[in-house]
Design a protein around this motif. Structure first.
Motif, PDB file in Angstrom:
ATOM      1  N   THR A  21      16.910   7.616  10.561  1.00 47.20           N
ATOM      2  CA  THR A  21      15.972   8.525  10.600  1.00 47.20           C
ATOM      3  C   THR A  21      14.603   8.062  10.617  1.00 47.20           C
ATOM      4  N   SER A  22      13.791   8.674  11.599  1.00 48.42           N
ATOM      5  CA  SER A  22      12.202   8.544  11.521  1.00 48.42           C
ATOM      6  C   SER A  22      11.879   9.289  10.289  1.00 48.42           C
ATOM      7  N   ILE A  23      10.443   9.020   9.939  1.00 45.69           N
ATOM      8  CA  ILE A  23      10.098   9.586   8.558  1.00 45.69           C
ATOM      9  C   ILE A  23       8.815  10.795   8.948  1.00 45.69           C
ATOM     10  N   PRO A  24       9.090  11.932   8.914  1.00 40.93           N
ATOM     11  CA  PRO A  24       7.999  12.753   8.790  1.00 40.93           C
ATOM     12  C   PRO A  24       6.928  12.829   7.609  1.00 40.93           C
ATOM     13  N   ILE A  25       5.719  12.705   7.860  1.00 38.85           N
ATOM     14  CA  ILE A  25       4.757  12.718   6.837  1.00 38.85           C
ATOM     15  C   ILE A  25       3.558  13.456   7.090  1.00 38.85           C
ATOM     16  N   SER A  26       2.717  13.968   6.057  1.00 44.33           N
ATOM     17  CA  SER A  26       1.548  14.677   6.436  1.00 44.33           C
ATOM     18  C   SER A  26       0.272  13.717   5.862  1.00 44.33           C
ATOM     19  N   LEU A  27      -0.881  13.755   6.413  1.00 41.95           N
ATOM     20  CA  LEU A  27      -1.897  13.270   5.898  1.00 41.95           C
ATOM     21  C   LEU A  27      -3.177  14.231   5.851  1.00 41.95           C
ATOM     22  N   LEU A  28      -3.940  14.135   4.894  1.00 44.54           N
ATOM     23  CA  LEU A  28      -4.675  15.085   4.320  1.00 44.54           C
ATOM     24  C   LEU A  28      -6.032  14.619   4.082  1.00 44.54           C
ATOM     25  N   GLU A  35     -12.252  11.544  11.335  1.00 43.41           N
ATOM     26  CA  GLU A  35     -11.246  11.315  12.200  1.00 43.41           C
ATOM     27  C   GLU A  35     -10.191  10.446  11.523  1.00 43.41           C
ATOM     28  N   ILE A  36      -8.901  10.702  11.542  1.00 44.89           N
ATOM     29  CA  ILE A  36      -7.801   9.976  11.114  1.00 44.89           C
ATOM     30  C   ILE A  36      -7.212   9.145  12.076  1.00 44.89           C
ATOM     31  N   TYR A  37      -6.910   7.780  11.669  1.00 46.63           N
ATOM     32  CA  TYR A  37      -6.300   6.978  12.483  1.00 46.63           C
ATOM     33  C   TYR A  37      -4.988   6.175  11.832  1.00 46.63           C
ATOM     34  N   VAL A  38      -4.051   6.386  12.418  1.00 44.18           N
ATOM     35  CA  VAL A  38      -2.614   5.507  11.975  1.00 44.18           C
ATOM     36  C   VAL A  38      -2.525   4.439  12.781  1.00 44.18           C
ATOM     37  N   ASP A  39      -2.502   3.283  12.546  1.00 42.54           N
ATOM     38  CA  ASP A  39      -2.091   2.002  13.097  1.00 42.54           C
ATOM     39  C   ASP A  39      -3.209   1.793  14.340  1.00 42.54           C
ATOM     40  N   GLU A  40      -4.346   2.314  14.215  1.00 37.89           N
ATOM     41  CA  GLU A  40      -5.624   2.138  14.937  1.00 37.89           C
ATOM     42  C   GLU A  40      -5.143   3.507  16.198  1.00 37.89           C
ATOM     43  N   GLU A  41      -4.374   4.129  15.889  1.00 40.59           N
ATOM     44  CA  GLU A  41      -4.146   5.211  16.908  1.00 40.59           C
ATOM     45  C   GLU A  41      -4.877   6.580  16.304  1.00 40.59           C
ATOM     46  N   TYR A  42      -5.490   7.168  17.285  1.00 42.31           N
ATOM     47  CA  TYR A  42      -6.204   8.668  16.508  1.00 42.31           C
ATOM     48  C   TYR A  42      -5.028   9.654  16.542  1.00 42.31           C
ATOM     49  N   VAL A  43      -5.111  10.180  15.356  1.00 41.89           N
ATOM     50  CA  VAL A  43      -3.841  11.300  15.219  1.00 41.89           C
ATOM     51  C   VAL A  43      -4.423  12.622  14.817  1.00 41.89           C
ATOM     52  N   ARG A  73      -6.625   2.118   4.283  1.00 39.68           N
ATOM     53  CA  ARG A  73      -5.704   1.621   3.166  1.00 39.68           C
ATOM     54  C   ARG A  73      -4.202   1.758   3.711  1.00 39.68           C
ATOM     55  N   ASN A  74      -3.508   0.710   3.562  1.00 43.34           N
ATOM     56  CA  ASN A  74      -2.243   0.534   3.655  1.00 43.34           C
ATOM     57  C   ASN A  74      -1.187   1.583   2.647  1.00 43.34           C
ATOM     58  N   TYR A  75      -0.152   2.393   3.282  1.00 44.68           N
ATOM     59  CA  TYR A  75       0.487   3.228   2.513  1.00 44.68           C
ATOM     60  C   TYR A  75       1.835   2.643   2.885  1.00 44.68           C
ATOM     61  N   TYR A  76       2.831   2.874   1.724  1.00 48.25           N
ATOM     62  CA  TYR A  76       4.059   2.666   1.668  1.00 48.25           C
ATOM     63  C   TYR A  76       4.942   3.770   1.812  1.00 48.25           C
ATOM     64  N   LYS A  81      10.052  10.615   2.874  1.00 52.58           N
ATOM     65  CA  LYS A  81      10.044  11.716   3.878  1.00 52.58           C
ATOM     66  C   LYS A  81       9.360  13.214   3.439  1.00 52.58           C
ATOM     67  N   ASN A  82       8.583  13.571   4.288  1.00 49.70           N
ATOM     68  CA  ASN A  82       8.020  14.921   4.098  1.00 49.70           C
ATOM     69  C   ASN A  82       7.087  14.916   2.910  1.00 49.70           C
ATOM     70  N   GLN A  83       6.288  13.536   2.604  1.00 48.22           N
ATOM     71  CA  GLN A  83       5.408  13.542   1.652  1.00 48.22           C
ATOM     72  C   GLN A  83       4.056  13.784   2.195  1.00 48.22           C
ATOM     73  N   LEU A  84       3.036  14.146   1.249  1.00 52.50           N
ATOM     74  CA  LEU A  84       1.753  14.727   1.536  1.00 52.50           C
ATOM     75  C   LEU A  84       0.925  13.410   0.820  1.00 52.50           C
ATOM     76  N   PHE A  85       0.230  12.687   1.993  1.00 56.62           N
ATOM     77  CA  PHE A  85      -0.750  11.666   1.234  1.00 56.62           C
ATOM     78  C   PHE A  85      -2.291  12.491   1.648  1.00 56.62           C
ATOM     79  N   GLU A  86      -2.798  12.547   0.387  1.00 58.76           N
ATOM     80  CA  GLU A  86      -4.161  12.827   0.428  1.00 58.76           C
ATOM     81  C   GLU A  86      -4.964  11.637   0.676  1.00 58.76           C
ATOM     82  N   LEU A  87      -6.084  11.614   1.434  1.00 55.40           N
ATOM     83  CA  LEU A  87      -6.831  10.520   1.653  1.00 55.40           C
ATOM     84  C   LEU A  87      -8.178  10.965   1.098  1.00 55.40           C
ATOM     85  N   SER A  88      -8.424  10.068  -0.148  1.00 54.42           N
ATOM     86  CA  SER A  88      -9.677  10.244  -0.979  1.00 54.42           C
ATOM     87  C   SER A  88     -10.706   9.433  -0.706  1.00 54.42           C
ATOM     88  N   ILE A  89     -11.657   9.802   0.132  1.00 56.10           N
ATOM     89  CA  ILE A  89     -12.828   9.010   0.854  1.00 56.10           C
ATOM     90  C   ILE A  89     -13.793   9.259  -0.515  1.00 56.10           C
TER      91      ILE A  89
END
Length: 106
Positions: A21-28, A35-43, A73-76, A81-89
């Motif tokens: 399975t692939s892992i769906p997550i949410s970034l907030l 602008e949010i980038y994941v592994d140098e790719e704009y999302v 930041r690196n996230y584990y 799965k289906n977790q929300l990661f809040e980006l605290s700048i």
């Protein structure tokens, strides 16, 4: 007969491997202009849904404002799965580059 068993076993193994399975997550990020980038790719901006590729344990998330990286930041993500990661700048992100500012003497 052995050939059919071998082919059946091969197909079964292939199906199980491809069904990892692939892992769906949410970034907030509450700041909509960042602008949010994941592994140098704009999302995207704001809240983004992202599918983590199979076999990936960590993702590198970075945030940019006007092309300048202000947060990373690196996230584990394994098992998250289906977790929300809040980006605290940090509020003082414009000054958090790690560069020291030399005082100007006049």
């Amino acid at each position: 007969m052995k050939t059919f068993k071998f082919i059946g076993l091969f197909i079964t193994i292939t199906i199980f491997i491809s069904c990892a399975t692939s892992i769906p997550i949410s970034l907030l990020c509450n700041e909509q202009h960042i602008e949010i980038y994941v592994d140098e790719e704009y999302v995207g901006r704001g809240q983004v849904n992202y599918i983590v590729p199979k076999g990936t344990d960590y993702i590198k998330v970075s945030c940019r404002e006007n092309g300048v990286e202000i947060y990373n930041r690196n996230y584990y993500v394994k098992g998250k799965k289906n977790q929300l990661f809040e980006l605290s700048i940090p509020k003082d992100y414009r000054y958090s580059s790690g560069q020291q500012v030399k005082p100007q003497i006049r």
